[in-house]
Design a protein around this motif. Structure first.
Motif, PDB file in Angstrom:
ATOM      1  N   ASN A   1     -34.522  54.994  34.591  1.00  0.00           N
ATOM      2  CA  ASN A   1     -33.919  53.700  34.933  1.00  0.00           C
ATOM      3  C   ASN A   1     -33.098  53.159  33.765  1.00  0.00           C
ATOM      4  N   LEU A   2     -33.621  53.368  32.557  1.00  0.00           N
ATOM      5  CA  LEU A   2     -32.918  52.893  31.375  1.00  0.00           C
ATOM      6  C   LEU A   2     -31.598  53.646  31.199  1.00  0.00           C
ATOM      7  N   ALA A   3     -31.635  54.977  31.388  1.00  0.00           N
ATOM      8  CA  ALA A   3     -30.410  55.768  31.263  1.00  0.00           C
ATOM      9  C   ALA A   3     -29.383  55.356  32.322  1.00  0.00           C
ATOM     10  N   GLN A   4     -29.871  55.056  33.530  1.00  0.00           N
ATOM     11  CA  GLN A   4     -28.953  54.622  34.586  1.00  0.00           C
ATOM     12  C   GLN A   4     -28.300  53.291  34.224  1.00  0.00           C
ATOM     13  N   SER A   5     -29.073  52.390  33.643  1.00  0.00           N
ATOM     14  CA  SER A   5     -28.516  51.087  33.228  1.00  0.00           C
ATOM     15  C   SER A   5     -27.478  51.269  32.126  1.00  0.00           C
ATOM     16  N   VAL A   6     -27.789  52.113  31.141  1.00  0.00           N
ATOM     17  CA  VAL A   6     -26.856  52.361  30.047  1.00  0.00           C
ATOM     18  C   VAL A   6     -25.577  53.020  30.579  1.00  0.00           C
ATOM     19  N   ALA A   7     -25.757  53.981  31.487  1.00  0.00           N
ATOM     20  CA  ALA A   7     -24.580  54.656  32.044  1.00  0.00           C
ATOM     21  C   ALA A   7     -23.712  53.690  32.841  1.00  0.00           C
ATOM     22  N   GLN A   8     -24.361  52.822  33.628  1.00  0.00           N
ATOM     23  CA  GLN A   8     -23.595  51.847  34.404  1.00  0.00           C
ATOM     24  C   GLN A   8     -22.840  50.885  33.502  1.00  0.00           C
ATOM     25  N   HIS A   9     -23.493  50.482  32.411  1.00  0.00           N
ATOM     26  CA  HIS A   9     -22.839  49.572  31.457  1.00  0.00           C
ATOM     27  C   HIS A   9     -21.645  50.250  30.805  1.00  0.00           C
ATOM     28  N   ALA A  10     -21.832  51.523  30.398  1.00  0.00           N
ATOM     29  CA  ALA A  10     -20.727  52.243  29.773  1.00  0.00           C
ATOM     30  C   ALA A  10     -19.573  52.410  30.758  1.00  0.00           C
TER      31      ALA A  10
ATOM     32  N   SER B   1     -33.985  60.948  29.171  1.00  0.00           N
ATOM     33  CA  SER B   1     -33.312  60.924  30.476  1.00  0.00           C
ATOM     34  C   SER B   1     -31.823  60.838  30.199  1.00  0.00           C
ATOM     35  N   TYR B   2     -31.084  61.820  30.667  1.00  0.00           N
ATOM     36  CA  TYR B   2     -29.657  61.908  30.383  1.00  0.00           C
ATOM     37  C   TYR B   2     -28.870  61.784  31.683  1.00  0.00           C
ATOM     38  N   ARG B   3     -27.586  61.424  31.531  1.00  0.00           N
ATOM     39  CA  ARG B   3     -26.739  61.242  32.718  1.00  0.00           C
ATOM     40  C   ARG B   3     -25.279  61.355  32.288  1.00  0.00           C
ATOM     41  N   ARG B   4     -24.530  62.138  33.035  1.00  0.00           N
ATOM     42  CA  ARG B   4     -23.080  62.225  32.802  1.00  0.00           C
ATOM     43  C   ARG B   4     -22.406  61.139  33.637  1.00  0.00           C
ATOM     44  N   VAL B   5     -21.558  60.322  32.994  1.00  0.00           N
ATOM     45  CA  VAL B   5     -20.897  59.208  33.673  1.00  0.00           C
ATOM     46  C   VAL B   5     -19.783  59.753  34.562  1.00  0.00           C
TER      47      VAL B   5
ATOM     48  N   SER C   1     -27.776  58.816  27.109  1.00  0.00           N
ATOM     49  CA  SER C   1     -29.173  59.248  27.110  1.00  0.00           C
ATOM     50  C   SER C   1     -30.039  58.092  26.651  1.00  0.00           C
ATOM     51  N   ALA C   2     -31.149  57.914  27.333  1.00  0.00           N
ATOM     52  CA  ALA C   2     -32.167  56.940  26.931  1.00  0.00           C
ATOM     53  C   ALA C   2     -33.476  57.711  26.743  1.00  0.00           C
TER      54      ALA C   2
END
Length: 534
Positions: A61-70, A271-275, A283-284
């Motif tokens: 959830n944290l990685a998703q929030s960071v990715a959305q913010h970026a 938890s990683y995610r490509r924007v 990554s968070a």
């Protein structure tokens, strides 16, 4: 119809008493303790698994929030750049109203707090216009990474470059740029939007990730743009060989992995995610040690309580087992004492029915056996034989050699008589004084005579010196009787009387011989005597 046989109650009880509860009690206590430990271990592992799963969901959830913010941040800046590029390419560089565009850019930066500045560079890298309040025209950015990229790449998408220090303010910034083309499609310059690094830092610091947690954002090439905890020395570092980029992103654009950081060596749940749309990776990560800290404390407390409980059960079980062991030993002692008592009773019973001198059965035992065998012979219609033995001239033997020698003589003869018992049901007994008797169940007269003759010969063969006997050795006279008793017609004493009469004949006829009497002969004698008295 055959009657089924079953174990007597006494034997059944003995079988149950023979079963030991001690191994069962020990096994039960050990099983209970091991079961509690197994349950404790299973509960502990399940709690650990649940804690890690919860941390994985939290980091996702944290990685998703960071990715959305970026994404939102870059999108707003890129939207401004798209409008600028379209305007410059439409109006041309020469036809730009720099003062008007300058005012527009200043307003855009004021409206978007994440923006540090907006710049337009000519094809040689010189500054055309920007969002600064005072325009600077003597600077050149042709040496920047984003400028070199767009000059050598014809693609029209946004480019997120590595973090750099602003030449105008000296702040660390993240660059987002787009290529400007001339009407003929050649390189015409760069439109650049810069994002203040502190904007990301302030946002990341809002999240509770513990003392050892980490958040990072990197561009598509694996160049680190920003990391929490902030370290200026890590900005722009190439992390494309790190596990997230090298091992996991090629397999899936989104995921979670437990990885030991190559930056500080901390093992984290990443938890990683490509924007999407923009070349960014976020990554968070939460420290595994911090995630499991509460679990470890709970585990210590639970194990302490569980350990005390197991020890308590083990102690109680030990006491119970000890009591069972003592009881078993007591019962074993009682059984041993009972067995010894039974052996003593058997010995006493044997002594009570045994002649002390010869070792043969005594008169009492003989009388009981005679009655029992006589009754059996009546029931089964079988013959019963009796051999009565008397040592010849035994009184003279005692007078000549003494009573001690006489006792020894009887002891030896008693062994000979005892050897005459050839079947389990036969009984040899001392009838009284120097007289001995052999009771022969199921034996007719010929068999009884054979036994009697064997005894007589054996006694003579002993060769016991006896000067009072004409033969010079101890001999014996033997009387034999045998018949099939009839119910309500015969009595046991008749068999003894017949054997005694036969013995009397043997003595009267010269001793050292075997004589017999039958019930028919006695009946004939009694009839003759009765006729004489008429």
């Amino acid at each position: 119809m055959a009657r089924s046989r079953s174990l007597p109650p006494r034997l059944l009880g003995a079988g149950f008493r023979g079963f030991s509860l001690l191994p069962l009690a020990i096994s039960f206590v050990v099983l209970v303790c091991l079961s509690l430990l197994a349950i404790q271990l299973w509960t502990t592992l399940r709690a650990r698994e649940g804690q890690l799963l919860e941390a994985s969901r939290e980091s996702t959830n944290l990685a998703q929030s960071v990715a959305q913010h970026a994404y939102d941040t870059i999108k707003e800046a890129d939207t401004v750049l798209v409008g600028l590029v379209e305007r410059v390419e439409t109006d041309g560089v020469a036809g730009l109203e720099l003062a008007r565009i300058h005012k527009l850019l200043v307003n855009r930066v004021a409206e978007l707090p994440q923006l540090h500045g907006i710049f337009i560079y000519a094809s040689d890298g010189s500054w055309l216009v920007n969002s600064q309040k005072t325009l600077l025209s003597n600077l050149n950015n042709s040496d920047r990474d984003y400028f070199k990229y767009h000059r050598t790449h014809a693609d029209r998408g946004p480019y997120v470059g590595p973090p750099v220090r602003s030449k105008s303010t000296g702040h660390w910034i993240v660059t987002v740029s787009r290529r400007i083309n001339l009407p003929d499609g050649s390189f015409g310059g760069v439109a650049l939007a810069t994002i203040d690094m502190n904007y990301f830092r302030l946002f990341y610091e809002r999240f509770s990730i513990g003392k050892k947690g980490a958040i990072f954002i990197a561009n598509g090439k694996g160049i680190l743009l920003l990391r929490r905890p902030f370290d200026e020395g890590l900005l722009g570092r190439d992390i494309s060989k790190f596990p997230i980029f090298h091992d996991y992103l090629p397999k899936s654009p989104v995921g979670t992995a437990v990885v030991q950081s190559r930056v500080d060596g901390v093992t984290r749940i990443n938890s990683y995610r490509r924007v999407e749309e923009y070349p960014l990776v976020v990554s968070a990560a939460l420290s595994q040690d911090e995630v499991l800290a509460a679990w470890r404390l709970d585990t210590v407390m639970q194990n302490a309580v569980g350990g005390v409980l197991v020890l308590l059960i083990a102690f109680i079980g030990y006491r119970v087992v000890r009591q069972i062991e003592l009881r078993v030993k007591s019962e074993a002692g009682l059984v041993e004492a009972r067995n010894e008592l039974e052996m003593i009773n058997e010995t006493l019973a044997r002594l009570a029915s045994q002649d002390g001198l010869t070792g043969l059965a005594n008169r009492r035992h003989f009388d009981q056996s005679l009655l029992a065998e006589f009754s059996r012979a009546q029931r089964e219609d079988s013959s019963l034989g009796l051999v009565l033995i008397d040592v010849d001239f035994f009184k003279q033997y005692n007078d000549i050699y003494g009573h001690v020698a006489g006792d020894e003589c009887l002891r030896k003869i008693g062994k000979v008589v005892g050897y005459s018992m050839r079947r389990p049901g036969d009984l040899a007994a001392r009838y009284g004084g120097e007289e001995m008797v052999v009771l022969l169940p199921g034996t007719e007269l010929p068999g009884a005579l054979a036994v009697a003759e064997g005894v007589r010969q054996a006694v003579q063969s002993l060769g016991i010196e006896h000067s009072g006997n004409a033969l010079g050795v101890v001999t014996a006279s033997v009387g034999v009787a045998a018949f099939m008793p009839k119910h309500l017609e015969n009595q046991a004493v008749e068999l003894v009387e017949l054997a005694d009469t036969a013995l009397y004949k043997a003595k009267a006829l010269g001793r050292n011989q075997v004589r017999y009497e039958s019930s028919s002969e006695i009946a004939a004698e009694q009839a003759a005597t009765a006729f004489a008295f008429r």
